[in-house]
Design a protein around this motif. Structure first.
Motif, PDB file in Angstrom:
ATOM      1  N   ARG A  94       3.459 -10.514  13.311  1.00  0.00           N
ATOM      2  CA  ARG A  94       3.132  -9.855  11.871  1.00  0.00           C
ATOM      3  C   ARG A  94       3.415  -8.366  12.223  1.00  0.00           C
ATOM      4  N   GLU A 121       5.024 -13.903  -0.817  1.00  0.00           N
ATOM      5  CA  GLU A 121       5.049 -13.127   0.467  1.00  0.00           C
ATOM      6  C   GLU A 121       6.569 -12.586   0.572  1.00  0.00           C
ATOM      7  N   SER A 122       6.730 -11.445   0.136  1.00  0.00           N
ATOM      8  CA  SER A 122       8.098 -11.037   0.030  1.00  0.00           C
ATOM      9  C   SER A 122       7.788  -9.200  -0.358  1.00  0.00           C
ATOM     10  N   GLY A 156       0.849  -1.071   0.006  1.00  0.00           N
ATOM     11  CA  GLY A 156      -0.003   0.045   0.206  1.00  0.00           C
ATOM     12  C   GLY A 156       0.841   1.093   0.008  1.00  0.00           C
ATOM     13  N   THR A 193      -3.764  -5.771   1.559  1.00  0.00           N
ATOM     14  CA  THR A 193      -4.195  -5.873   2.894  1.00  0.00           C
ATOM     15  C   THR A 193      -3.345  -6.911   3.646  1.00  0.00           C
ATOM     16  N   GLY A 204      -1.867 -10.294   5.051  1.00  0.00           N
ATOM     17  CA  GLY A 204      -2.632 -11.419   5.457  1.00  0.00           C
ATOM     18  C   GLY A 204      -2.593 -11.600   7.198  1.00  0.00           C
ATOM     19  N   GLY A 208       0.571  -7.331  -3.620  1.00  0.00           N
ATOM     20  CA  GLY A 208       1.286  -7.997  -2.304  1.00  0.00           C
ATOM     21  C   GLY A 208       0.893  -9.167  -1.820  1.00  0.00           C
ATOM     22  N   ASP A 209       1.076  -9.501  -0.723  1.00  0.00           N
ATOM     23  CA  ASP A 209       0.848 -10.895  -0.206  1.00  0.00           C
ATOM     24  C   ASP A 209      -0.518 -11.495  -0.483  1.00  0.00           C
ATOM     25  N   VAL A 223      -5.974   3.698   3.590  1.00  0.00           N
ATOM     26  CA  VAL A 223      -6.770   3.208   4.933  1.00  0.00           C
ATOM     27  C   VAL A 223      -6.324   2.128   5.418  1.00  0.00           C
TER      28      VAL A 223
END
Ligand code: FAD
Length: 406
Positions: A128, A293-294, A13, A107, A109, A275-276, A32
């Motif tokens: 996380r 996931e990077s 984001g 967003t 995970g 993204g992820d 957001v």
């Protein structure tokens, strides 16, 4: 209403907003995000931030003042609960409606939780968010022994950071080697030996039966074979579940993530996902639909969408890369090793500087490089071009990888 509304203020984001402004986009942009902090780097949460070597200010993606200076509205502590694609609007958990011309869903995970008894006891942590790591750090003075559940990158990094804090660490992995999902056996065995040499009690092929507490706080982990291991803290690193429910509820295609095409477009009009959470066909996974996931994937997909929104055209085709820091070991990977049919060792792990080169049908598809930045840099081209190189030549660490190109 915003010209571009970005949901999620993580790596993807943040980079989407940054790249939009860099590309000259002068429409209104808002992020957001449900976390209270401005965008920050996630990788240090299991590395130098957890180890206490870096302050929070040093892991901010941009200085706090940056966002307002670039005319990017940050709406923090706000969760998007629903998407109404026909209205080009989202609804927040507080019931506010926010309109958009284009929506970028970024967003990430949620950490996968254990489902066994005791999984929600005080002292059981995921890694996380900054809040997760801050909670752990706050408990550390009262902690002697930590049990880490999961031998993936995050579990291994957390174990190394806690050893640095002087904690006794037990690491439990259900499979017969660590990093089984992401790396070949030589790399797994190397990291197992390193962790053991640093005093980690590493147990492979063990199943957790339940977590037991005392006075509401974690006190031990019980294994399936009945053994009980006492501990003061548990860290669970067993993967993530992509946060896509509002989009799926709105009719977007997907399941394990939200499905996107080569331009990060979901099946909903004017809605991108990056993204992820973005399930995309990746050339470096032989065209399979995967989620990566990077930071690389988050940044590159974000930059692509910013280009598309400012009139350029391109499709996602970036080489995957990743890193992991444990103790004094710097791992750098390029490409995706999943599906390899040959793994060639280059150099001697005993020197603590070596690489594993992965081949499929004779072509180089990935490298894992430990304290071997030169291989990582030079191997990138072999992966990008899917070069055919004889395994004996790859195994010869005396010949630079750049000299193996035809
Ligand atoms: P995230 O960065 O997770 O951002 C998503 C944001 O969206 C979060 O703030 C989330 O709370 C928010 N959000 C979710 N749902 C909503 C909603 N409905 N409304 C509003 N906001 C919402 N990658 C590497 O390449 N190298 C590494 O060494 C590495 N180490 C890592 C170590 C750790 C501990 C972790 C957790 C990850 C690591 N990664 C690493 C992975 C990397 O951090 C992720 O791939 C990257 O953060 C993905 O970016 P993202 O924007 O897709 O998701």
């Amino acid at each position: 209403s915003y010209d571009v509304l970005i949901v999620g203020g993580g790596h993807a984001g943040a980079q989407a907003a940054i790249a939009l402004r860099q590309s000259g986009f002068d429409g209104s942009v808002a992020i957001v995000g449900d976390e209270p902090d401005p965008p920050y780097e996630r990788p240090p949460l299991s590395k130098d931030y957890l180890a206490g070597d870096k302050s929070f200010e040093r892991i901010l993606i941009r200085p706090a003042a940056f966002w307002a200076e670039r005319g990017i509205s940050l709406r923090l502590g706000t969760r998007v609960a629903a998407v109404m694609p026909a209205d080009h609007a989202v609804q927040t958990d507080a019931g506010e409606r926010i309109g958009y011309r284009h929506l970028i869903w970024a967003t990430g995970g949620q950490p996968r939780r254990l489902t066994c008894a005791g999984h929600d006891l005080v002292g059981v942590h995921a890694v996380r968010t900054r809040a997760d790591t801050d909670r752990m750090i706050a408990e550390l003075p009262r902690v002697g022994r930590v049990i880490v559940i999961g031998g993936g990158y995050i579990g291994l990094e957390a174990a190394a950071a806690l050893v640095k804090h002087g904690k006794q660490v037990v690491l439990l992995e259900a499979l017969d080697r660590v990093l089984a999902r992401v790396a070949g056996e030589p790399l797994s065995r190397f990291y197992e030996a390193e962790h053991r040499a640093h005093g980690v009690d590493l147990r492979l092929g063990v199943a957790v039966d339940c977590i037991e507490g005392e006075g509401g706080r974690v006190a031990s982990v019980r294994l399936a074979d009945g053994e009980r291991i006492a501990c003061d803290m548990v860290i669970v690193g067993i993967g993530i579940i992509p946060s896509v429910q509002p989009l799926i509820d709105a009719g977007a295609a997907g399941g394990n993530g939200v499905a996107v095409d080569g331009r990060c477009r979901t099946s909903l009009p004017d809605v991108f996902a990056i993204g992820d959470c973005a399930l995309h066909a990746n050339r470096f996974a032989h065209g399979a639909a995967i989620r990566l996931e990077s930071v690389q994937n988050a940044n590159d997909q974000a930059t692509l969408v910013a280009k598309l929104l400012t009139g350029a055209d391109a499709a996602y085709d970036a080489v995957p890369w990743f890193w992991s820091n444990q103790y004094d070991l710097k791992l750098q990977t390029v490409g995706l090793s999943t599906g390899h049919d040959q793994a060639v060792l280059r150099g001697d792990p005993a020197d603590r500087s070596f690489s594993v080169v992965y081949l499929r049908d004779g072509r180089v598809i990935a490298l894992d490089c430990v304290n071997a930045t030169r291989d990582y840099v030079q191997g990138r081209k072999l992966v990008l071009e899917g070069q055919v190189v004889a395994p004996e030549r790859l195994a010869d660490a005396g010949t630079a990888l750049k000299d193996l190109q035809p």
